[in-house]
Design a protein around this motif. Structure first.
Motif, mmCIF file in Angstrom:
data_model
loop_
_atom_site.group_PDB
_atom_site.id
_atom_site.type_symbol
_atom_site.label_atom_id
_atom_site.label_comp_id
_atom_site.label_asym_id
_atom_site.label_seq_id
_atom_site.Cartn_x
_atom_site.Cartn_y
_atom_site.Cartn_z
ATOM 1 N N MET A 77 -6.464 -39.147 36.804
ATOM 2 C CA MET A 77 -7.887 -38.818 36.932
ATOM 3 C C MET A 77 -8.134 -37.385 36.459
ATOM 4 O O MET A 77 -7.322 -36.501 36.688
ATOM 5 C CB MET A 77 -8.331 -38.946 38.390
ATOM 6 N N PRO A 78 -9.264 -37.145 35.766
ATOM 7 C CA PRO A 78 -9.557 -35.784 35.326
ATOM 8 C C PRO A 78 -9.895 -34.886 36.509
ATOM 9 O O PRO A 78 -10.312 -35.356 37.569
ATOM 10 C CB PRO A 78 -10.786 -35.970 34.416
ATOM 11 N N ASP A 79 -9.678 -33.577 36.310
ATOM 12 C CA ASP A 79 -10.095 -32.634 37.339
ATOM 13 C C ASP A 79 -11.617 -32.679 37.454
ATOM 14 O O ASP A 79 -12.340 -32.772 36.457
ATOM 15 C CB ASP A 79 -9.650 -31.211 36.969
ATOM 16 N N ALA A 80 -12.111 -32.611 38.674
ATOM 17 C CA ALA A 80 -13.553 -32.689 38.903
ATOM 18 C C ALA A 80 -14.246 -31.441 38.372
ATOM 19 O O ALA A 80 -13.799 -30.321 38.608
ATOM 20 C CB ALA A 80 -13.833 -32.863 40.384
ATOM 21 N N LEU A 81 -15.330 -31.656 37.646
ATOM 22 C CA LEU A 81 -16.164 -30.552 37.193
ATOM 23 C C LEU A 81 -17.247 -30.306 38.234
ATOM 24 O O LEU A 81 -17.723 -31.237 38.883
ATOM 25 C CB LEU A 81 -16.785 -30.883 35.835
ATOM 26 N N ASP A 82 -17.648 -29.062 38.353
ATOM 27 C CA ASP A 82 -18.571 -28.676 39.413
ATOM 28 C C ASP A 82 -20.000 -28.633 38.890
ATOM 29 O O ASP A 82 -20.332 -27.798 38.041
ATOM 30 C CB ASP A 82 -18.159 -27.311 39.968
ATOM 31 N N ALA A 83 -20.843 -29.543 39.398
ATOM 32 C CA ALA A 83 -22.258 -29.533 39.039
ATOM 33 C C ALA A 83 -23.119 -28.851 40.091
ATOM 34 O O ALA A 83 -24.333 -28.752 39.926
ATOM 35 C CB ALA A 83 -22.758 -30.954 38.828
ATOM 36 N N HIS A 84 -22.515 -28.388 41.186
ATOM 37 C CA HIS A 84 -23.264 -27.727 42.255
ATOM 38 C C HIS A 84 -24.023 -26.536 41.692
ATOM 39 O O HIS A 84 -23.491 -25.779 40.897
ATOM 40 C CB HIS A 84 -22.300 -27.260 43.341
ATOM 41 N N PRO A 85 -25.301 -26.379 42.032
ATOM 42 C CA PRO A 85 -26.051 -27.007 43.142
ATOM 43 C C PRO A 85 -26.820 -28.273 42.751
ATOM 44 O O PRO A 85 -27.628 -28.755 43.544
ATOM 45 C CB PRO A 85 -27.031 -25.896 43.519
ATOM 46 N N HIS A 118 -14.780 -37.277 32.361
ATOM 47 C CA HIS A 118 -14.430 -35.867 32.555
ATOM 48 C C HIS A 118 -14.604 -35.406 34.002
ATOM 49 O O HIS A 118 -14.588 -34.202 34.270
ATOM 50 C CB HIS A 118 -15.251 -34.994 31.605
ATOM 51 N N GLY A 119 -14.786 -36.348 34.912
ATOM 52 C CA GLY A 119 -14.818 -35.987 36.324
ATOM 53 C C GLY A 119 -16.050 -35.244 36.766
ATOM 54 O O GLY A 119 -15.998 -34.469 37.728
ATOM 55 N N LEU A 120 -17.174 -35.471 36.075
ATOM 56 C CA LEU A 120 -18.432 -34.846 36.480
ATOM 57 C C LEU A 120 -19.227 -35.868 37.292
ATOM 58 O O LEU A 120 -19.755 -36.837 36.744
ATOM 59 C CB LEU A 120 -19.230 -34.392 35.263
ATOM 60 N N ASP A 121 -19.292 -35.651 38.590
ATOM 61 C CA ASP A 121 -19.953 -36.589 39.496
ATOM 62 C C ASP A 121 -21.436 -36.235 39.564
ATOM 63 O O ASP A 121 -21.877 -35.493 40.448
ATOM 64 C CB ASP A 121 -19.307 -36.527 40.880
ATOM 65 N N LEU A 122 -22.201 -36.756 38.630
ATOM 66 C CA LEU A 122 -23.626 -36.440 38.558
ATOM 67 C C LEU A 122 -24.370 -37.671 38.051
ATOM 68 O O LEU A 122 -24.202 -38.067 36.893
ATOM 69 C CB LEU A 122 -23.858 -35.255 37.611
#
Length: 375
Positions: A1-9, A79-83
């Motif tokens: 699994m790809p490393d999670a990308l940070d979409a916060h906030p 790419h692990g972007l949970d958005l």
């Protein structure tokens, strides 16, 4: 699994587009939405709608947006972007207000907006922001909790937007007959707008002859032409030209028109032309009619070989560019270090549209800017 990308906030991305009819019965109601408040008679709208009726009353833009949605969702997942990605239109279903209402119901409170326009102008940026403000006002009147809405910066000079168009021009050149290929000119096209709108496009410091609208297109065209020269070893002359004028004849709009330009090039002995619609994200109606129908008919009349290169559409590199812009903006909002990605002389555009940016003739509230009533 790809490393999670940070979409916060941020907790959602909204694809915001123009919209288009999906059948003959939709054409006039769609055009009524587009021209609302201008007092244009229905008979005139039926005349304008002939462009759509030539293609069965269906605009390709909706399917193109569906393809882009799929490409974005796949790229984000890969790419692990949970958005989550939503879609709303200004002028046809799915309507922007309905989509924002759905997003609020599903608990979305910080929304990033991707507009399907890469450049600064009233119609390509400010008007989208006005539509956002109008939809937020409707939700507020309904007693709903309003989300915070931000807009992604202009992406005209992002490599993920430019590279697919570079490849498209190269493919079009290669498709020309060999005996005319080396002498071919490049005609970079975009939507003509009134000179007054162009002159006041972008931040106040960019206002002037053509404003940010023309500057940004020239920068993108130059980058593409330079890349084509490096790839082919041939310096193809180029010019920025315009299409899709729709205003009153007495009001000055950006020129030259693509058909006039083809006539001029033919008269000067140019052997071939590649038309590159850099002002458009996808091959929607204005590309299909104004270039693939009208301009190609003019070229055939002249006996001038032409090819039309592709827009970025749902190219995976464009989807990747949007992911990078999302992560970049999220980092900025969170106070993390980030280096914006941009090519050319103009650098990355502003994240927040300043006061006086792309003003309207009649001022209206606009969201996602320094003058937004919805902070």
């Amino acid at each position: 699994m790809p490393d999670a990308l940070d979409a916060h906030p941020y907790d959602a991305l909204l694809l915001l587009s123009f919209g288009g009819p999906e059948g003959p019965d939709d054409v006039v109601p769609f055009l009524e939405n587009v021209t609302r408040g201008r007092g244009i008679p229905k008979e005139r709208l039926k005349e304008v709608g002939q462009h759509y009726f030539l293609f069965g009353g269906v605009s390709p833009i909706n399917d193109q947006n569906r393809a882009l949605l799929d490409a974005l969702r796949k790229d984000f997942a890969d790419h692990g972007l949970d958005l989550p990605v939503y879609w709303g239109n200004r002028n046809w279903a799915p309507y922007l207000t309905d989509t924002l209402r759905e997003m609020v119901a599903e608990g979305r409170r910080r929304i990033l907006v991707l507009a399907t326009s890469a450049y600064a102008s009233y119609s390509g940026c400010r008007q989208y922001r006005e539509n956002l403000a109008g939809s937020l006002a409707t939700l507020q009147a309904e007693g709903l909790e309003l989300p915070r809405v931000d807009k992604l910066r202009h992406y005209f000079n992002h490599p993920g937007f430019l590279q697919p168009m570079i490849d498209g021009v190269l493919k079009s050149l290669a498709d020309l007959p060999e005996d005319v290929r080396a002498g071919a000119h490049l005609a970079f096209t975009t939507h003509s707008i009134p000179n007054a709108s162009a002159d006041t496009s972008g931040p106040v410091e960019d206002h002037g002859d053509g404003g940010a609208y023309v500057k940004q297109h020239l920068d993108a065209a130059r980058l593409i032409a330079d890349a084509v020269r490096e790839k082919t070893g041939t310096d193809h002359p180029w010019q920025l030209v315009y299409q899709s004028r729709s205003g009153a004849p007495h009001i000055p709009w950006l020129e030259p028109d693509i058909c006039d330009h083809l006539e001029e090039l033919h008269g000067a002995g140019v052997p071939a032309v590649v038309m590159a619609p850099i002002g458009f994200v996808s091959d929607h109606m204005e590309v299909m009619y104004d270039l693939d129908t009208e301009a190609k008919a003019k070229a055939e009349e002249l006996g001038l070989p032409v090819r039309r290169s592709a827009t970025v559409g749902a190219d995976p590199r464009f989807a990747a560019a949007i992911r990078e812009l999302v992560v970049e903006r999220a980092a900025t909002e969170s106070g993390r270090d980030v280096k914006p990605c941009a090519l050319g002389d103009l650098g990355p555009s502003h994240d927040v549209c300043p006061v006086g940016c792309c003003p309207a003739r009649a001022p209206k509230p606009a969201a996602a800017g320094a003058d937004s009533p919805y902070a």
